[in-house]
Design an enzyme around this catalytic site. Structure first.
Site, PDB file in Angstrom:
ATOM      1  NE  ARG A 146       0.407  10.658   9.718  1.00 40.40           N
ATOM      2  CZ  ARG A 146       0.015   9.595   9.030  1.00 40.40           C
ATOM      3  NH1 ARG A 146      -1.200   9.109   9.191  1.00 40.40           N
ATOM      4  NH2 ARG A 146       0.816   9.010   8.170  1.00 40.40           N
ATOM      5  CE  LYS A 199      -1.844   1.941   4.011  1.00 42.56           C
ATOM      6  NZ  LYS A 199      -1.690   3.396   3.967  1.00 42.56           N
ATOM      7  CG  ASN A 200       2.390   2.729   3.575  1.00 46.49           C
ATOM      8  OD1 ASN A 200       1.203   2.993   3.366  1.00 46.49           O
ATOM      9  ND2 ASN A 200       2.892   2.597   4.786  1.00 46.49           N
ATOM     10  CG  ASP A 235       2.622   1.780   9.710  1.00 54.09           C
ATOM     11  OD1 ASP A 235       2.398   2.690  10.533  1.00 54.09           O
ATOM     12  OD2 ASP A 235       2.654   1.979   8.477  1.00 54.09           O
ATOM     13  CB  CYS A 253      -4.992  11.224  11.170  1.00 48.48           C
ATOM     14  SG  CYS A 253      -3.467  10.385  11.461  1.00 48.48           S
ATOM     15  CB  ILE A 301       6.861   7.328  14.454  1.00 51.16           C
ATOM     16  CG1 ILE A 301       8.024   6.332  14.410  1.00 51.16           C
ATOM     17  CG2 ILE A 301       6.656   8.030  13.113  1.00 51.16           C
ATOM     18  CD1 ILE A 301       9.339   6.864  13.940  1.00 51.16           C
ATOM     19  NE  ARG A 341       0.401  12.457   6.723  1.00 52.93           N
ATOM     20  CZ  ARG A 341       0.892  13.652   6.959  1.00 52.93           C
ATOM     21  NH1 ARG A 341       0.140  14.601   7.421  1.00 52.93           N
ATOM     22  NH2 ARG A 341       2.165  13.901   6.754  1.00 52.93           N
ATOM     23  NE  ARG A 362      -7.493   4.820   5.028  1.00 47.69           N
ATOM     24  CZ  ARG A 362      -7.142   6.039   5.385  1.00 47.69           C
ATOM     25  NH1 ARG A 362      -7.733   6.608   6.411  1.00 47.69           N
ATOM     26  NH2 ARG A 362      -6.219   6.696   4.731  1.00 47.69           N
TER      27      ARG A 362
HETATM   28  C1  UD1 Z   1       4.310   6.936   6.120  1.00 50.29           C
HETATM   29  C2  UD1 Z   1       3.365   5.763   6.040  1.00 50.29           C
HETATM   30  C3  UD1 Z   1       2.848   5.390   7.430  1.00 50.29           C
HETATM   31  C4  UD1 Z   1       4.007   5.171   8.390  1.00 50.29           C
HETATM   32  C5  UD1 Z   1       4.961   6.356   8.367  1.00 50.29           C
HETATM   33  C6  UD1 Z   1       6.191   6.157   9.222  1.00 50.29           C
HETATM   34  C7  UD1 Z   1       2.353   6.054   3.871  1.00 50.29           C
HETATM   35  C8  UD1 Z   1       1.123   6.315   3.094  1.00 50.29           C
HETATM   36  N1  UD1 Z   1       2.254   6.100   5.196  1.00 50.29           N
HETATM   37  O1  UD1 Z   1       3.559   8.052   6.584  1.00 50.29           O
HETATM   38  O2  UD1 Z   1       2.077   4.210   7.306  1.00 50.29           O
HETATM   39  O3  UD1 Z   1       3.499   5.008   9.692  1.00 50.29           O
HETATM   40  O4  UD1 Z   1       5.387   6.630   7.019  1.00 50.29           O
HETATM   41  O5  UD1 Z   1       6.863   5.026   8.825  1.00 50.29           O
HETATM   42  O6  UD1 Z   1       3.388   5.750   3.330  1.00 50.29           O
HETATM   43  N2  UD1 Z   1       6.334  14.916  10.211  1.00 50.29           N
HETATM   44  C9  UD1 Z   1       6.412  16.275  10.478  1.00 50.29           C
HETATM   45  N3  UD1 Z   1       6.398  17.131   9.419  1.00 50.29           N
HETATM   46  C10 UD1 Z   1       6.306  16.716   8.126  1.00 50.29           C
HETATM   47  C11 UD1 Z   1       6.225  15.329   7.875  1.00 50.29           C
HETATM   48  C12 UD1 Z   1       6.247  14.445   8.941  1.00 50.29           C
HETATM   49  O7  UD1 Z   1       6.485  16.700  11.624  1.00 50.29           O
HETATM   50  O8  UD1 Z   1       6.296  17.560   7.216  1.00 50.29           O
HETATM   51  C13 UD1 Z   1       6.336  13.959  11.336  1.00 50.29           C
HETATM   52  C14 UD1 Z   1       5.007  13.203  11.427  1.00 50.29           C
HETATM   53  O9  UD1 Z   1       4.065  13.962  12.149  1.00 50.29           O
HETATM   54  C15 UD1 Z   1       5.407  11.947  12.127  1.00 50.29           C
HETATM   55  C16 UD1 Z   1       6.831  11.702  11.610  1.00 50.29           C
HETATM   56  O10 UD1 Z   1       7.275  12.953  11.093  1.00 50.29           O
HETATM   57  O11 UD1 Z   1       5.446  12.165  13.510  1.00 50.29           O
HETATM   58  C17 UD1 Z   1       6.928  10.657  10.539  1.00 50.29           C
HETATM   59  O12 UD1 Z   1       6.076  10.969   9.468  1.00 50.29           O
HETATM   60  P1  UD1 Z   1       6.348  10.486   7.988  1.00 50.29           P
HETATM   61  O13 UD1 Z   1       7.570   9.640   7.927  1.00 50.29           O
HETATM   62  O14 UD1 Z   1       6.279  11.663   7.103  1.00 50.29           O
HETATM   63  O15 UD1 Z   1       5.093   9.556   7.729  1.00 50.29           O
HETATM   64  P2  UD1 Z   1       4.135   9.519   6.477  1.00 50.29           P
HETATM   65  O16 UD1 Z   1       4.935   9.644   5.226  1.00 50.29           O
HETATM   66  O17 UD1 Z   1       3.013  10.449   6.688  1.00 50.29           O
END
Ligand code: UD1
Length: 415
Positions: free
Chosen positions: A120, A21-22, A303, A115, A325, A91, A395
């Site tokens: 996030r 999925k990711n 996850d 969420c 995280i 998202r 999902r």
């Molecule tokens: C992706 C995965 C999700 C997984 C996560 C971490 C998808 C669709 N989802 O989510 O399943 O749990 O990686 O492995 O691929 N953050 C900020 N600012 C930003 C971006 C992120 O503060 O601009 C923080 C987030 O709030 C979170 C952390 O960084 O606490 C990690 O987020 P991120 O690695 O970006 O996760 P996603 O890409 O959203």
């Protein structure tokens, strides 16, 4: 929608893992940058893929999805307004930002909110776009970004964010000059995206390390690409085998992506045998408690944290889970308590004291991965359970109950 589950069956047999999925969601977004058709194979039938299909169709792409093969044909001219309802619902829709900004020079999108698992924000994504010369306005809950042509830049991520790394790789692919992403995420999905982009004619290297280097090219062509296996689905099936005291062969996996989980399960006393694309999991001795700290890859995946909590709930002794995280990922533990789990939650740490047997109860999935963990608990529990909120599980898990029933679980969907 809900699952009715009768606990107490030991799972056995072979289960095939679907495409990740990711990864697929991002490859679909990247396809918007191509001048020709992209073919994506091993696409799972899950609702997040339906949502991303809706997003890229709204932006003008033609999508043909038959079996597990998806063909994406971008239009002459892409739209720049990401559909608000769909973005609010998922998202990962923000992953169209980099591709649109790079290809069309503009994107308008609603700011995704927090969420069910915590805050996030998308500040790292926006900081990166700004560093590449984009003008980014954040007003009234929306973001508009514009750039005639993005310029390569060196970008330091404050945290190795998966989504920011991916969005900036996409942006860099069509930018002028070289983009260097420092403290990049190292997840296998990043490597998948690099491979896909390079098939389209991009020049990306370094994915899988902390520094990704993207030399911009003028245009990208189509690609025919097979998505990697879903490591989180694989992990859930592995834990399903152990928590029910069964023996399951998880087929079509990439064991290298599951190194930490394999080590952790062995540490807890589970049997895990690995060959090149399959993992055998079984429980032939008591499972003991453990300590898990979620971390960016190659650390333990956040996850999979709820899956380990499920296993810990009936393990011998205490387990400690530390979530680094997300700010609020323990809602599902409140539901597990209804099944008799002994849990103490203190901010980002949960202590779980294993009980001999969980008991069936009526519970509600608070989020995708937490929901899957509740299903694991229900299969291991004494008696019957209802798991409500199956839409969330849909999902990310393709035919979850069919796959589990195939292993002997007594699980039915109630519409
Ligand atoms: C992706 C995965 C999700 C997984 C996560 C971490 C998808 C669709 N989802 O989510 O399943 O749990 O990686 O492995 O691929 N953050 C900020 N600012 C930003 C971006 C992120 O503060 O601009 C923080 C987030 O709030 C979170 C952390 O960084 O606490 C990690 O987020 P991120 O690695 O970006 O996760 P996603 O890409 O959203």
């Amino acid at each position: 929608m809900r699952f009715s589950i009768a606990g107490g069956t030991r799972l056995s047999g072979t289960v095939r893992v679907s495409g990740a999925k990711n990864s697929v969601l991002k490859l679909m977004a990247m396809s918007l940058m191509a001048n020709d058709q992209c073919v994506i194979r091993n696409v799972p039938r899950i609702s997040d893929v339906e949502t991303m299909k809706g997003v890229i169709e709204e932006l003008g792409a033609t999508v043909n999805w038959s079996g597990d093969t998806m063909m994406v044909t971008p239009p002459e001219r892409l739209g720049t307004e990401a559909p608000e309802e769909l973005v609010r619902g998922m998202r990962a829709s923000i992953q169209v930002m980099g591709p649109l900004l790079a290809k069309v020079g503009e994107v308008h999108i609603v700011q995704p909110g927090g969420c069910s698992i915590g805050h996030r924000p998308i500040d790292f994504h926006l900081k990166g776009f700004r560093a590449m010369g984009a003008e980014v306005e954040e007003r009234y809950g929306y973001v508009r970004a514009r750039a005639n042509r993005l310029k390569g830049a060196t970008i330091y991520l404050d945290f190795p964010s998966v989504g920011a790394t991916e969005n900036l790789m996409a942006a860099g692919a069509l930018a002028e000059g070289t983009t260097v992403i420092c403290n990049a995420a190292r997840e296998p999905e990043i490597v998948d995206q690099q491979n896909f982009l390079n098939l389209m004619g991009a020049k990306v290297r370094g994915a899988g390390t902390g520094q990704v280097i993207v030399e911009g090219v003028k245009e990208l062509g189509g690609a025919d690409y097979t998505v990697i296996p879903d490591r989180i689905e694989a992990g859930t099936m592995m834990v399903a085998a152990v928590i029910t005291g069964g023996h399951v062969t998880v087929q079509d996996v990439e064991p290298e992506h599951l190194g930490f989980l394999i080590a952790k399960l062995r540490e807890m006393g589970a049997g895990v045998e690995v060959s090149h694309n399959r993992i055998d999991c079984f429980a032939d001795q008591p499972i003991t408690g453990t300590t898990v700290r979620s971390m960016p890859y190659p650390g333990f995946a956040t996850d999979l944290q709820p899956n380990i909590a499920a296993l810990a709930s009936t393990a011998v002794g205490c387990s400690v889970l530390i979530e680094t995280i997300y700010s609020n990922r323990f809602h599902y533990l409140e539901e597990m308590r209804k099944m008799g789990a002994k849990v103490i939650i203190e901010q980002s740490t949960a202590v779980i004291k294993g009980v001999e047997k969980l008991t069936g109860a009526s519970v509600t999935a608070p989020d995708l991965r937490g929901g899957a963990a509740l299903v694991l608990c229900a299969m291991a529990a004494d008696g019957n359970s209802i798991v409500d909120g199956v839409e969330l599980i849909d999902r990310g898990y393709e035919e979850f109950e069919r796959k589990l029933s195939g292993l002997g679980a007594r699980i039915t969907r109630i519409e």
